[in-house]
Design an enzyme around this catalytic site. Sequence first.
Site, PDB file in Angstrom:
ATOM      1  CE  LYS A  20      -3.911  -2.250   2.348  1.00  0.00           C
ATOM      2  NZ  LYS A  20      -4.865  -2.133   3.498  1.00  0.00           N
ATOM      3  CE1 TYR A  60      -9.240  -3.233   0.355  1.00  0.00           C
ATOM      4  CE2 TYR A  60      -8.467  -1.149  -0.527  1.00  0.00           C
ATOM      5  CZ  TYR A  60      -8.228  -2.323   0.168  1.00  0.00           C
ATOM      6  OH  TYR A  60      -6.972  -2.584   0.682  1.00  0.00           O
ATOM      7  CG  PHE A  68     -13.445   1.670   7.239  1.00  0.00           C
ATOM      8  CD1 PHE A  68     -12.841   1.072   6.129  1.00  0.00           C
ATOM      9  CD2 PHE A  68     -14.177   0.857   8.116  1.00  0.00           C
ATOM     10  CE1 PHE A  68     -12.964  -0.293   5.892  1.00  0.00           C
ATOM     11  CE2 PHE A  68     -14.300  -0.521   7.876  1.00  0.00           C
ATOM     12  CZ  PHE A  68     -13.691  -1.092   6.763  1.00  0.00           C
ATOM     13  NE  ARG A  96      -6.548 -12.361   4.728  1.00  0.00           N
ATOM     14  CZ  ARG A  96      -7.238 -11.221   4.791  1.00  0.00           C
ATOM     15  NH1 ARG A  96      -7.103 -10.302   3.838  1.00  0.00           N
ATOM     16  NH2 ARG A  96      -8.052 -10.974   5.793  1.00  0.00           N
ATOM     17  CB  THR A 102      -7.902  -6.537   9.338  1.00  0.00           C
ATOM     18  OG1 THR A 102      -8.296  -7.591   8.460  1.00  0.00           O
ATOM     19  CG2 THR A 102      -8.307  -5.197   8.752  1.00  0.00           C
ATOM     20  NE  ARG A 113      -2.299  -5.942   6.924  1.00  0.00           N
ATOM     21  CZ  ARG A 113      -3.462  -6.385   6.460  1.00  0.00           C
ATOM     22  NH1 ARG A 113      -4.167  -7.281   7.150  1.00  0.00           N
ATOM     23  NH2 ARG A 113      -3.944  -5.930   5.313  1.00  0.00           N
ATOM     24  CD  GLU A 137      -8.462  -8.955  -4.047  1.00  0.00           C
ATOM     25  OE1 GLU A 137      -7.326  -9.435  -3.829  1.00  0.00           O
ATOM     26  OE2 GLU A 137      -9.294  -8.728  -3.145  1.00  0.00           O
TER      27      GLU A 137
HETATM   28  P1  GDP Z   1      -7.842  -6.925   5.048  1.00  0.00           P
HETATM   29  O1  GDP Z   1      -8.377  -7.957   4.106  1.00  0.00           O
HETATM   30  O2  GDP Z   1      -7.111  -7.520   6.227  1.00  0.00           O
HETATM   31  O3  GDP Z   1      -6.973  -5.887   4.353  1.00  0.00           O
HETATM   32  O4  GDP Z   1      -9.086  -6.176   5.684  1.00  0.00           O
HETATM   33  P2  GDP Z   1     -10.520  -5.770   5.041  1.00  0.00           P
HETATM   34  O5  GDP Z   1     -10.672  -6.371   3.688  1.00  0.00           O
HETATM   35  O6  GDP Z   1     -11.548  -6.041   6.059  1.00  0.00           O
HETATM   36  O7  GDP Z   1     -10.396  -4.187   4.910  1.00  0.00           O
HETATM   37  C1  GDP Z   1      -9.623  -3.625   3.875  1.00  0.00           C
HETATM   38  C2  GDP Z   1      -8.785  -2.511   4.448  1.00  0.00           C
HETATM   39  O8  GDP Z   1      -9.631  -1.489   4.964  1.00  0.00           O
HETATM   40  C3  GDP Z   1      -7.907  -2.912   5.661  1.00  0.00           C
HETATM   41  O9  GDP Z   1      -6.687  -3.508   5.279  1.00  0.00           O
HETATM   42  C4  GDP Z   1      -7.712  -1.583   6.337  1.00  0.00           C
HETATM   43  O10 GDP Z   1      -6.673  -0.814   5.706  1.00  0.00           O
HETATM   44  C5  GDP Z   1      -9.045  -0.896   6.097  1.00  0.00           C
HETATM   45  N1  GDP Z   1      -9.931  -1.087   7.244  1.00  0.00           N
HETATM   46  C6  GDP Z   1     -10.590  -2.212   7.609  1.00  0.00           C
HETATM   47  N2  GDP Z   1     -11.294  -2.026   8.727  1.00  0.00           N
HETATM   48  C7  GDP Z   1     -11.096  -0.726   9.069  1.00  0.00           C
HETATM   49  C8  GDP Z   1     -11.565   0.098  10.153  1.00  0.00           C
HETATM   50  O11 GDP Z   1     -12.320  -0.339  11.005  1.00  0.00           O
HETATM   51  N3  GDP Z   1     -11.131   1.404  10.149  1.00  0.00           N
HETATM   52  C9  GDP Z   1     -10.291   1.896   9.192  1.00  0.00           C
HETATM   53  N4  GDP Z   1      -9.897   3.186   9.273  1.00  0.00           N
HETATM   54  N5  GDP Z   1      -9.834   1.160   8.182  1.00  0.00           N
HETATM   55  C10 GDP Z   1     -10.225  -0.134   8.122  1.00  0.00           C
HETATM   56 MG    MG Z   2      -9.723  -7.792   2.546  1.00  0.00          MG
END
Ligand code: GDP
Ligand code: MG
Length: 160
Positions: A20, A60, A68, A96, A102, A113, A137
């Site tokens: 990112k 996304y 968010f 993962r 996350t 992370r 994707e």
């Molecule tokens: P990932 O698959 O672990 O990347 O998580 P998700 O697919 O659920 O969300 C995508 C991205 O959105 C995450 O990697 C975070 O950068 C962001 N994100 C997810 N949940 C939150 C949240 O509760 N607050 C904020 N600010 N960003 C979030």
């Molecule tokens: Mg995701």
Amino acid sequence: SALYKAMAGKTPERSFIMVKPDGVQRGLVGEIVKRFEQRGYTLRAMKMMHASKPHLEEHYKDLSSKGFFKDLVAYMNSGPVVAMVWEGKDAVKTGRKMLGETNPLASAPGTIRGDFCIEVGRNICHGSDSVESANREISLWFKPEEIIAWDPCIKDWIQE
Ligand code: GDP
Ligand code: MG
């Protein structure tokens, strides 16, 4: 090898992994690439790209109802990213695990992370959450001709 013969005609599992904008700015591209190389995955595609907001909204789209979402798209559009396709046994689930949770604070030390960040909105890398998402994707970020067919000469030392 026997595995490569058994997989003939089948596509080995692939994941879409992306550094990112914060990961790029912090000089962590090499660190993230290194971990996938060292684990034994094969890099099949990679490009730097300053993604547009519509492209990121598509990437996304499953999160479009979240509070968010706007901030997430702005964060991802704040600078260039490095998009990659990594291939190999169990690439999605293991990718993962290598990324961590996350929320970086819930991520174990030793994960990407868990080693390099502390904030969910600045969690430096993306990894597909299922084989279906990975396929979606990969086709969103790469043209078919950008996915390079090649055989690492060390493959028989990684997969039996
Ligand atoms: P990932 O698959 O672990 O990347 O998580 P998700 O697919 O659920 O969300 C995508 C991205 O959105 C995450 O990697 C975070 O950068 C962001 N994100 C997810 N949940 C939150 C949240 O509760 N607050 C904020 N600010 N960003 C979030
Ligand atoms: Mg995701």
